[in-house]
Design an enzyme around this catalytic site. Structure first.
Site, PDB file in Angstrom:
ATOM      1  N   LYS A  24      83.486  52.679  77.632  1.00  0.00           N
ATOM      2  CA  LYS A  24      83.341  53.851  78.495  1.00  0.00           C
ATOM      3  C   LYS A  24      84.705  54.352  78.958  1.00  0.00           C
ATOM      4  O   LYS A  24      84.999  55.554  78.875  1.00  0.00           O
ATOM      5  CB  LYS A  24      82.460  53.485  79.694  1.00  0.00           C
ATOM      6  CG  LYS A  24      81.941  54.670  80.476  1.00  0.00           C
ATOM      7  CD  LYS A  24      80.910  54.238  81.522  1.00  0.00           C
ATOM      8  CE  LYS A  24      79.658  53.711  80.870  1.00  0.00           C
ATOM      9  NZ  LYS A  24      78.610  53.328  81.838  1.00  0.00           N
ATOM     10  N   ARG A  94      81.232  52.516  87.745  1.00  0.00           N
ATOM     11  CA  ARG A  94      80.409  52.158  86.582  1.00  0.00           C
ATOM     12  C   ARG A  94      81.089  51.048  85.797  1.00  0.00           C
ATOM     13  O   ARG A  94      82.303  50.977  85.714  1.00  0.00           O
ATOM     14  CB  ARG A  94      80.238  53.358  85.643  1.00  0.00           C
ATOM     15  CG  ARG A  94      79.351  54.472  86.165  1.00  0.00           C
ATOM     16  CD  ARG A  94      79.222  55.565  85.111  1.00  0.00           C
ATOM     17  NE  ARG A  94      78.248  56.575  85.466  1.00  0.00           N
ATOM     18  CZ  ARG A  94      78.530  57.675  86.155  1.00  0.00           C
ATOM     19  NH1 ARG A  94      79.771  57.903  86.556  1.00  0.00           N
ATOM     20  NH2 ARG A  94      77.590  58.551  86.441  1.00  0.00           N
ATOM     21  N   GLY A 103      71.940  49.774  79.886  1.00  0.00           N
ATOM     22  CA  GLY A 103      70.985  49.227  80.833  1.00  0.00           C
ATOM     23  C   GLY A 103      71.298  47.820  81.303  1.00  0.00           C
ATOM     24  O   GLY A 103      70.621  47.282  82.155  1.00  0.00           O
ATOM     25  N   MET A 105      74.306  46.705  82.650  1.00  0.00           N
ATOM     26  CA  MET A 105      75.246  46.583  83.749  1.00  0.00           C
ATOM     27  C   MET A 105      74.866  47.561  84.867  1.00  0.00           C
ATOM     28  O   MET A 105      73.961  48.379  84.711  1.00  0.00           O
ATOM     29  CB  MET A 105      76.671  46.854  83.256  1.00  0.00           C
ATOM     30  CG  MET A 105      77.020  46.111  81.974  1.00  0.00           C
ATOM     31  SD  MET A 105      77.030  44.322  82.162  1.00  0.00           S
ATOM     32  CE  MET A 105      78.635  44.093  82.860  1.00  0.00           C
ATOM     33  N   ARG A 338      79.799  58.074  73.740  1.00  0.00           N
ATOM     34  CA  ARG A 338      79.897  56.826  72.966  1.00  0.00           C
ATOM     35  C   ARG A 338      79.123  57.029  71.665  1.00  0.00           C
ATOM     36  O   ARG A 338      78.280  57.929  71.574  1.00  0.00           O
ATOM     37  CB  ARG A 338      79.307  55.655  73.747  1.00  0.00           C
ATOM     38  CG  ARG A 338      77.830  55.808  74.085  1.00  0.00           C
ATOM     39  CD  ARG A 338      77.348  54.704  75.004  1.00  0.00           C
ATOM     40  NE  ARG A 338      75.992  54.962  75.472  1.00  0.00           N
ATOM     41  CZ  ARG A 338      75.420  54.312  76.471  1.00  0.00           C
ATOM     42  NH1 ARG A 338      76.090  53.379  77.128  1.00  0.00           N
ATOM     43  NH2 ARG A 338      74.185  54.583  76.843  1.00  0.00           N
ATOM     44  N   HIS A 457      65.238  53.935  80.195  1.00  0.00           N
ATOM     45  CA  HIS A 457      65.623  52.551  79.899  1.00  0.00           C
ATOM     46  C   HIS A 457      64.746  51.967  78.795  1.00  0.00           C
ATOM     47  O   HIS A 457      65.237  51.385  77.826  1.00  0.00           O
ATOM     48  CB  HIS A 457      65.514  51.702  81.173  1.00  0.00           C
ATOM     49  CG  HIS A 457      65.799  50.246  80.947  1.00  0.00           C
ATOM     50  ND1 HIS A 457      64.791  49.330  80.678  1.00  0.00           N
ATOM     51  CD2 HIS A 457      66.955  49.555  80.898  1.00  0.00           C
ATOM     52  CE1 HIS A 457      65.333  48.142  80.504  1.00  0.00           C
ATOM     53  NE2 HIS A 457      66.641  48.243  80.631  1.00  0.00           N
ATOM     54  N   SER A 767      73.741  23.194  47.897  1.00  0.00           N
ATOM     55  CA  SER A 767      73.114  24.202  48.743  1.00  0.00           C
ATOM     56  C   SER A 767      73.097  23.643  50.158  1.00  0.00           C
ATOM     57  O   SER A 767      72.549  22.560  50.389  1.00  0.00           O
ATOM     58  CB  SER A 767      71.693  24.514  48.276  1.00  0.00           C
ATOM     59  OG  SER A 767      71.130  25.518  49.096  1.00  0.00           O
ATOM     60  N   CYS A 834      70.969  27.749  52.232  1.00  0.00           N
ATOM     61  CA  CYS A 834      69.541  28.073  52.174  1.00  0.00           C
ATOM     62  C   CYS A 834      68.828  27.895  53.511  1.00  0.00           C
ATOM     63  O   CYS A 834      67.610  28.035  53.586  1.00  0.00           O
ATOM     64  CB  CYS A 834      68.840  27.251  51.098  1.00  0.00           C
ATOM     65  SG  CYS A 834      68.900  25.472  51.364  1.00  0.00           S
ATOM     66  N   TYR A 854      76.513  32.330  47.125  1.00  0.00           N
ATOM     67  CA  TYR A 854      75.324  33.079  47.515  1.00  0.00           C
ATOM     68  C   TYR A 854      74.816  32.585  48.868  1.00  0.00           C
ATOM     69  O   TYR A 854      75.166  31.499  49.332  1.00  0.00           O
ATOM     70  CB  TYR A 854      74.211  32.942  46.458  1.00  0.00           C
ATOM     71  CG  TYR A 854      73.578  31.575  46.374  1.00  0.00           C
ATOM     72  CD1 TYR A 854      72.518  31.208  47.201  1.00  0.00           C
ATOM     73  CD2 TYR A 854      74.041  30.630  45.448  1.00  0.00           C
ATOM     74  CE1 TYR A 854      71.942  29.949  47.118  1.00  0.00           C
ATOM     75  CE2 TYR A 854      73.464  29.368  45.360  1.00  0.00           C
ATOM     76  CZ  TYR A 854      72.418  29.033  46.203  1.00  0.00           C
ATOM     77  OH  TYR A 854      71.856  27.789  46.138  1.00  0.00           O
TER      78      TYR A 854
END
Length: 875
Positions: A24, A94, A103, A105, A338, A457, A767, A834, A854
């Site tokens: 922010k 803020r 929502g 903070m 934002r 919200h 694996s 896995c 993988y």
């Protein structure tokens, strides 16, 4: 003394300083730099928040002095002073972490007001209603956020006042009513706190700053961080901004807008506003707002200016923007911007459109989407025929798309309890949600609120979670018992079925069947780009042909884990496996195994067919045998009759299989060491199935990978591998089919990881079974850890569940050790993972860095892993 700077004016920062100024603060500074109409102020950095905690939750003298210096500079710039009887300064306070946490903070408006200032505001503005409205709001917010007096006490006083005056809207209350409320609020504060409401603006300011710092560690913020992989040591910044007022009258207002539709991704201004209101009125859902296009009729000049700013911000940030704005007496001010939260479907459309519009590249499009969001795209929708027969009982706003059906609950606590303890699917029904409801919202299948708009919200949080939500259904009438509501001429109680369509806003008073979601268009386009940029292959964990086909449809490139034991629990097979378990001799066991052989072979053929020549890794039987035996007396008697043995003998056998710690007992490769015929039968089924499918499909290359589980010693693997190779080689030789196969192991015992160089002499692939590896490394059971992990989160010992997000420090070190040792012995060793970590984006990134080939995960997480793997490659 330190030279570190803890406070920055908005004019001193820019968008690149997000880690220091928070999202922010950095974006407000960037808008200031771009010359946009931004109320000025200053940002207290995230480092100040971290220092606050390091100093025992206290603001140091150095930071204190720096804040006061920036207050003085702001007063000089604005020509106003805190608490001044002639020209008072009011500010908002803020929070703003570097990662958006909508929502989560706490915000305070109108800080600096007191009994003296309110009279000055009346005199200067000639608008007593606005002045008293600002004062009562501040008392309520400060009491709630800083002193933790629940806002419900104040809402009750407002409702009582409206009832007494015979009005329904807050805006119908007069200046005298609001003055009376302000007094009542201060009395309420004193009764709860035991002291008078603070009147010194500097005391108010430091109370608010500390409250924002404290809110970084409130339960809902900690829970949100855990859900979104946000580290707890980042801290939050605090933004102190001079006030502009949307509640000055009918020429003032406040709103929230998006540069594109956050639900669908359609290009075009989308948002809501309220005249004569302040910011929390829109997001809290207390009043149902107007759509942004109606602003064009009310103030064309402001609307045109806003449209131009929105366009400029989207072009500047090259992404869809979520903006808050205020109109004060006809003048527009931008409070923040934002990159906007969006649904999964919108994320893919926006990214695809931005590429077509020349704003971003294909690589940037792939990187712009949160892989976790994909889950929401892949979940069921309502069955069309069932939906056609269903009756709509109400229609609200389509706040977050998708379909949900479940049983009604009325509190977030019940949503959590019914889901985790009863296994029920629930719909959370509320007047409006608050940040405190975050955990229950996470567990609910859908959320229905009576109040609030598309940016309330409930709407924002649900969209971020990928949870179906219908908001602003004002026709709901809640029962006095808090456990029922009336809608569409009927009453619905806790536990009744309800269905929500978050794409249309329709609500149905019944259970509606769902069908799997279909993905195409923008999703397929971007996933195609992702596949170009990823190095990691993505396989699936699948035990049935149906699961294997589903995974292939989602882009799986093989099976990384087929758990053979899951095949045995079906009704027609459980008898044979039980017969095998209670057999007293090898011969008896072989008779039972012969019954299982054709069943296993048929399963494997179906899986090979579904995989169409992609690799299939089959894990030999893993769980303790007692899991297959009955525990109910009637079932024991029935099994004894079926087996032709005495009930007492069967009970004795069941008792003999009991283990004090079965997860570390007679399971995995140990079953094949004690009963080699089990491994031989499974190998026969795996190889014969592969040969049959290879014959039917000569265009494929079927290469089964046989995986030995729970190995901790190379000699164990060598012994079981001997059973596998002697069985397989004979079958292949007799068949006349040239079939390749591989033998490897799961690395799931820490000893296996640190002796991986030895194990690689026998294993052609590793694996990593991270579920068991995590369990054995941490030394706690994944089935029982949930009972105490909440205390670990609360005390900041752990930030995440190590079974959901891979522990890269400990378990990760074992994986990296095993990878390095395994490659030393066998440079071409094939490496995969896995455990369910294979579908967690941060864990996938670790696997990429560790050099795995993988990842393997459940079918519905395959697209998540594909996108996460692409992002890991691009980063």
């Amino acid at each position: 003394m330190t030279d570190k700077k803890y406070v920055y004016d908005f004019s001193e920062g820019d968008a690149s300083m997000k880690n220091l100024l928070g999202g922010k603060g950095a974006n407000v500074a960037e808008m200031t730099k771009l010359g946009m109409p931004v109320p000025q102020g200053f940002t207290i950095t995230t480092e100040a928040c971290i220092q606050y905690y390091n100093d025992g939750e206290a603001i140091s003298d150095v930071i204190n002095a720096e804040i006061l210096a920036h207050v003085a500079a702001l007063e000089a710039q604005q020509g106003k002073k805190f608490g001044d009887a002639d020209n008072p300064l009011l500010v908002s306070v803020r929070s703003g972490a570097r990662a958006s946490m909508p929502g989560m903070m706490d915000t305070i408006l109108n800080l600096g007001i007191n009994d003296t200032v309110v009279e000055t505001l009346i005199a200067k503005s000639g608008n007593p209603r606005w002045a008293w409205d600002s004062y009562r709001r501040f008392i309520q917010m400060y009491s709630d956020v800083v002193m933790e007096v629940g806002k419900s006490f104040f809402e009750k006083l407002i409702d009582e006042m409206k009832e007494k005056r015979g009005v329904t809207m807050d805006t119908d209350l007069t200046a005298d009513d609001l003055k009376e409320l302000a007094g009542a609020f201060k009395d309420e504060y004193k009764s709860k706190i035991g002291s008078d409401f603070p009147t010194d603006p500097i005391e108010q300011l430091f109370g608010a700053i500390k409250a924002v710092f404290r809110s970084w560690n409130n339960p809902r913020a900690i829970y949100y961080r855990r859900m979104n992989d946000i580290p707890g040591d980042w801290g939050t910044a605090v933004n102190v901004q001079s006030m502009v007022f949307g509640n000055l009258g009918d020429t003032s207002g406040t709103g929230v807008a998006f540069s594109r539709n956050p639900s669908t991704g359609e290009k075009g201004l989308y948002g809501e506003f309220l005249m004569n209101a302040q910011g929390e009125d829109v997001v809290a859902g207390i009043r149902t707002p107007q759509t942004i296009d109606q602003l064009k009729q009310q103030n064309p000049a402001v609307y045109d200016q806003f449209v131009e700013i929105v366009g400029n911000l989207e072009k500047h940030y090259r992404d869809m923007q979520d903006m808050e704005f205020t109109i004060e007496d006809g003048k527009l001010y931008m409070l923040q911007t934002r990159n906007g939260k969006r649904t999964a479907a919108a994320a893919f459309k926006i990214a695809s459109d931005l590429v077509d519009e020349g704003m971003i590249s294909e690589k940037e499009a792939v990187l712009s989407i949160d892989p976790k969001q994909i889950d929401a795209l892949l979940h069921p929708q309502f069955d069309a025929a069932d939906l056609k027969a269903a009756k709509v009982i109400g229609k609200g706003l389509p706040a977050s798309p998708g379909a949900a059906t479940g049983k009604v609950v009325f509190t977030a606590e019940d949503a959590t309890a019914w889901t985790t303890q009863k296994g029920e699917a629930v719909i959370l029904v509320r007047l409006e949600t608050t940040p405190e409801d975050i955990e229950g919202m996470h567990y609910a299948k859908g959320i229905l609120t009576a109040r609030g708009g598309m940016t309330s919200h409930a709407a924002v949080v649900a969209r971020g979670m990928g949870t179906c939500c219908v908001s602003g259904l004002g026709d709901i009438r809640f029962g006095a018992d808090g456990k029922s509501f009336a809608l569409g001429g009927s009453e619905y109680k806790e536990g009744d079925w309800l269905s929500l369509d978050g794409s249309t806003g329709n609500v149905y008073g019944q259970e509606i069947a769902t069908v799997p979601a279909q993905v195409r268009g923008d999703f397929e386009r971007i996933m195609g780009w992702a596949d170009q940029y990823r190095v990691l292959k993505v396989r699936t964990n699948a035990d049935t042909p149906a699961d294997a086909k589903q995974a292939r449809d989602f882009g799986a490139e093989g099976i990384g884990l087929c758990r053979t034991e899951h095949m045995f629990f079906e009704t027609d097979r459980i008898a044979a496996i039980r017969e095998m378990i209670v057999s007293e001799t090898v011969e008896q066991r072989e008779v039972a195994l012969a019954k299982l052989l054709p069943m296993q072979r048929g399963d494997f053929e179906g899986i090979y067919e579904a995989m169409e020549g992609f690799p299939v890794t089959v894990r030999l039987l893993d769980p303790p045998l007692h899991e297959f035996l009955p525990t109910d007396e009637d079932d024991i008697v029935a099994l004894a009759d079926e087996m032709g043995i005495k009930v007492e003998d069967l009970k004795a056998k069941i008792a003999s299989l009991h283990e004090f710690n079965p997860m570390m007992g007679h399971r995995g490769c140990r079953l094949d060491v004690t009963s080699p015929e089990i491994g031989a039968m499974q190998t026969q089924a795996i190889i014969e199935a592969a040969i049959n499918v290879q014959k039917r499909h000569p265009e494929w290359k079927v290469v089964p990978e046989i995986m030995v589980p729970l190995v901790g010693e190379v000699k164990e693997l060598a012994y079981v591998k001997g059973i596998i190779t002697s069985t397989a080689d004979k079958i292949i030789a007799d068949s006349g089919v040239a079939l390749e196969y591989k033998v490897g192991t799961m690395i799931e015992i820490p000893r296996a990881a640190i002796t991986a160089d030895q194990i690689a002499t026998e294993a052609e692939f590793f694996s990593f079974g991270t579920n068991d590896l995590t369990q054995m490394t941490f030394g706690f059971s994944r089935d029982d850890a949930g009972k105490f992990l909440d205390a670990y989160y609360e005390k900041k010992i752990y930030e995440n569940d190590p079974f959901a997000k891979l522990d890269q420090v400990g378990v990760g070190k074992l994986i990296k050790t095993a990878v390095d040792l395994g490659k030393q012995t066998r440079p071409d060793i094939h490496l995969g993972i896995c455990g369910e970590h294979g579908g967690d984006p941060s864990s996938v990134e670790f696997c990429h860095r560790a050099g795995l080939d993988y990842v393997s995960c459940s079918p519905f997480r395959v697209p998540v892993a594909r996108l996460a793997a692409a992002q890991a490659g691009l980063r």
